[in-house]
Design an enzyme around this catalytic site. Structure first.
Site, short mmCIF file in Angstrom:
data_model
loop_
_atom_site.label_atom_id
_atom_site.label_comp_id
_atom_site.label_asym_id
_atom_site.label_seq_id
_atom_site.Cartn_x
_atom_site.Cartn_y
_atom_site.Cartn_z
NE ARG A 67 76.76 23.41 87.13
CZ ARG A 67 77.14 24.24 88.11
NH1 ARG A 67 76.24 24.78 88.91
NH2 ARG A 67 78.42 24.54 88.29
CE1 TYR B 122 58.77 4.79 82.49
CE2 TYR B 122 59.87 6.33 83.96
CZ TYR B 122 59.90 5.50 82.87
OH TYR B 122 61.06 5.34 82.17
C1 LIG Z 1 54.66 8.67 82.66
C2 LIG Z 1 56.15 8.83 82.55
N1 LIG Z 1 56.79 9.56 83.48
C3 LIG Z 1 58.13 9.72 83.44
C4 LIG Z 1 58.90 9.12 82.46
C5 LIG Z 1 60.39 9.29 82.46
O1 LIG Z 1 60.80 10.14 81.45
P1 LIG Z 1 62.24 10.08 80.71
O2 LIG Z 1 62.28 8.78 79.96
O3 LIG Z 1 62.23 11.30 79.87
O4 LIG Z 1 63.28 10.12 81.78
C6 LIG Z 1 58.26 8.35 81.47
C7 LIG Z 1 59.05 7.68 80.42
O5 LIG Z 1 58.58 6.80 79.74
C8 LIG Z 1 56.85 8.21 81.53
O6 LIG Z 1 56.19 7.48 80.61
#
Ligand SMILES: Cc1ncc(COP(=O)(O)O)c(C=O)c1O
Length: 386
Positions: free
Chosen positions: A62, A114
Site C-alpha cells: 500500500r 468534468y
Molecule cells: C477530464 C477528466 N477528469 C477526470 C476523470 C475521472 O477519471 P476516472 O474515470 O479515471 O475516475 C475523467 C473521466 O472521464 C475525465 O474525463
C-alpha cells in the site's frame, strides 16, 4: 559475473525528448534475472533484515511497490515534475487533492468541470470544503470569487465535454499574486501536448484510464507535482494511508502503454483534426467543438500552450436531441460508449451520461477519435449523419 542492471537514476531524462522518456523512465532491467522488462511484483509484503532494515526499500505494497515506483517515475519525468503519485482512478487522484486541503478551504473550479469530480465535491465535500464553479477563462470572474480562505484554483483544459480552453498562464499569474495553488486536469491533452507545470501550475492531474492506459482496459489516476511541498506531503499521506492505489498489474500495464503514448497521441490528433474539418462542413452539423479548428473561440490560446489539440471533440447536431439520437444510433464502426482515449473510436450522447442535472446541450455528441483509418471513420459518421 552477475547481471548489472543500468540504474535509472543515471539517465538524464531532463535532456531527453518525450518519446525517449516514455520508453525508458518506467522500465528497468531486472537485476536478478536480466529480464529486459521489469517483472510484476505481486507480493504485498517485503522481507525485513535481522537488524530491522528493509534492504529493498519496500515494506508493504500500500505504501509502495516496485511497479508503482516505475510508473510514478515515468509519470513525473513526462511532466518534468519533482514527484508523482499513482491512484486507482482519476476521481481518486482528484479526491486526494481535496482530502489534502485543510477543512474550510475555498476552491475555485471551472463551471464546466468534468461532471464526476463536480458531483464528488458536491456530494462528499459539502460542509467540509467551500467551492465555487466559475468561468475560469474570465480573469475578472476568478478575481471576483477570491475569498480570504481561497486556497486553490482548479482548471481543466481542454474541458470535458465543451472543449473549452483555459489560459493556464493567466490563471497561474492570479494564483501567484494571491498565494494560491493551481491544479490542472490535463487528461485530454496529456503531457505530450501540454505541460502545465512549465506554465506555472503546481500539480497536474490525470485520469490515466484514458490516454495513458490507451486501450480502455484499466482504471487509473495520477498526480504530478512541481515541488515536494507541504500540500504534496499531505497528498502522499492520503495515497499511502487511504490506499486508493493501482494494483501492481495495472501499474505494469500503464507503464507498458505509456511507452507508445507519444505515437498514439500523434495519431489521435491527426485523425481528430481531419474529422473535425470534415464535420464542420457537414450540413447536418450545427457546430464542431475542437480547439484545433481556427474558428474555435480559444484557438489562439490553445496554439500558445499546446503542441497539438488532442483526440476528443464534441459536435452539436442540427435538429436537437432527436436528431442527435438518430446519429448516435446510426454508427456502425464507432462504439456507443462513454470514456475516451482508447485506440477505438467512441461516441456518446453526453447529457444522457451526465444525468438529470447536466447543463450540456441536448444535441451534443462527444467523440473520442481512435486510431482506425481516418477514411473509415469519416465514412461511418457520414452514413450515420445521412
Ligand atoms: C477530464 C477528466 N477528469 C477526470 C476523470 C475521472 O477519471 P476516472 O474515470 O479515471 O475516475 C475523467 C473521466 O472521464 C475525465 O474525463
Amino acid at each position: 559475473m552477475g547481471i548489472r542492471a543500468k540504474p535509472l537514476c543515471l539517465l538524464k531524462f531532463e535532456f531527453m525528448k518525450i518519446e525517449t522518456i516514455a520508453i525508458h523512465a518506467g522500465n528497468k532491467t531486472d537485476a536478478s534475472s536480466g529480464a529486459v522488462i521489469q517483472p510484476v511484483v505481486m507480493s504485498t509484503t517485503f522481507e525485513r533484515a535481522e537488524d530491522g532494515t528493509y534492504t529493498s526499500g519496500y515494506i508493504y505494497s500500500r505504501a509502495s511497490n516496485p511497479n508503482r515506483t516505475l510508473l510514478e517515475n515515468v509519470l513525473a519525468k513526462l511532466d518534468n515534475g519533482a514527484d508523482a503519485a499513482a491512484f486507482s482512478s482519476g476521481n481518486a487522484a482528484g479526491m486526494a487533492v481535496f482530502q489534502a486541503l485543510k477543512p474550510g478551504t475555498h476552491i475555485i473550479l471551472p463551471d464546466d468541470m468534468y461532471h464526476g469530480l463536480r458531483n464528488q465535491l458536491k456530494n462528499l465535500f459539502a460542509g467540509i470544503l467551500e467551492f465555487d464553479f466559475v468561468d475560469v477563462n474570465d480573469s475578472d470572474a476568478i478575481k471576483q470569487h477570491l475569498k480570504p480562505n481561497t486556497g486553490l484554483i482548479w482548471v481543466e483544459t481542454p474541458s470535458n465535454p465543451l472543449l473549452k480552453i483555459t489560459d493556464i498562464k493567466m490563471v497561474t499569474a492570479i494564483a501567484r499574486e494571491n498565494g494560491l495553488k493551481v491544479v490542472c486536469d490535463n487528461t485530454f491533452a496529456t503531457p505530450v501536448f501540454q505541460q502545465p507545470l512549465a506554465l506555472g501550475a503546481d500539480i497536474v492531474m490525470y485520469s490515466s484510464t484514458k490516454y495513458f492506459g490507451g486501450h480502455s482496459d484499466l482504471m487509473g489516476g495520477a498526480l504530478v507535482t512541481a515541488a515536494k511541498d507541504e500540500l504534496w506531503q499531505k497528498i502522499k499521506q492520503v495515497q499511502e494511508m487511504g490506499g486508493a492505489i493501482p494494483s501492481p498489474m495495472d501499474c505494469y500495464f500503464l507503464s507498458r502503454s505509456i511507452k507508445t503514448l507519444p505515437y498514439r497521441m500523434a495519431g489521435h490528433a491527426k485523425n481528430a483534426q481531419l474529422l473535425a474539418e470534415y464535420l464542420q462542413k457537414h450540413p447536418k452539423v450545427e457546430q464542431v467543438l475542437y480547439p484545433g479548428l481556427p474558428g474555435h473561440p480559444q484557438h489562439e490560446i490553445a496554439k500558445g500552450q499546446m503542441t497539438a489539440f488532442g483526440g476528443v471533440m464534441s459536435i452539436c447536431i442540427k435538429g436537437g436531441q432527436d436528431e442527435a439520437n438518430r446519429v448516435v444510433n446510426g454508427v456502425k464502426l464507432f462504439t456507443r460508449a462513454t470514456s475516451l482515449g482508447g485506440v477505438e473510436s467512441l461516441i456518446e450522447h453526453r447529457a444522457l451520461v451526465e444525468g438529470p442535472d447536466s447543463k450540456t446541450p441536448r444535441n451534443l455528441l462527444r467523440i473520442s477519435v481512435g486510431l482506425e483509418h481516418i477514411d473509415d471513420l469519416i465514412e461511418d459518421l457520414g452514413q450515420a449523419l445521412g
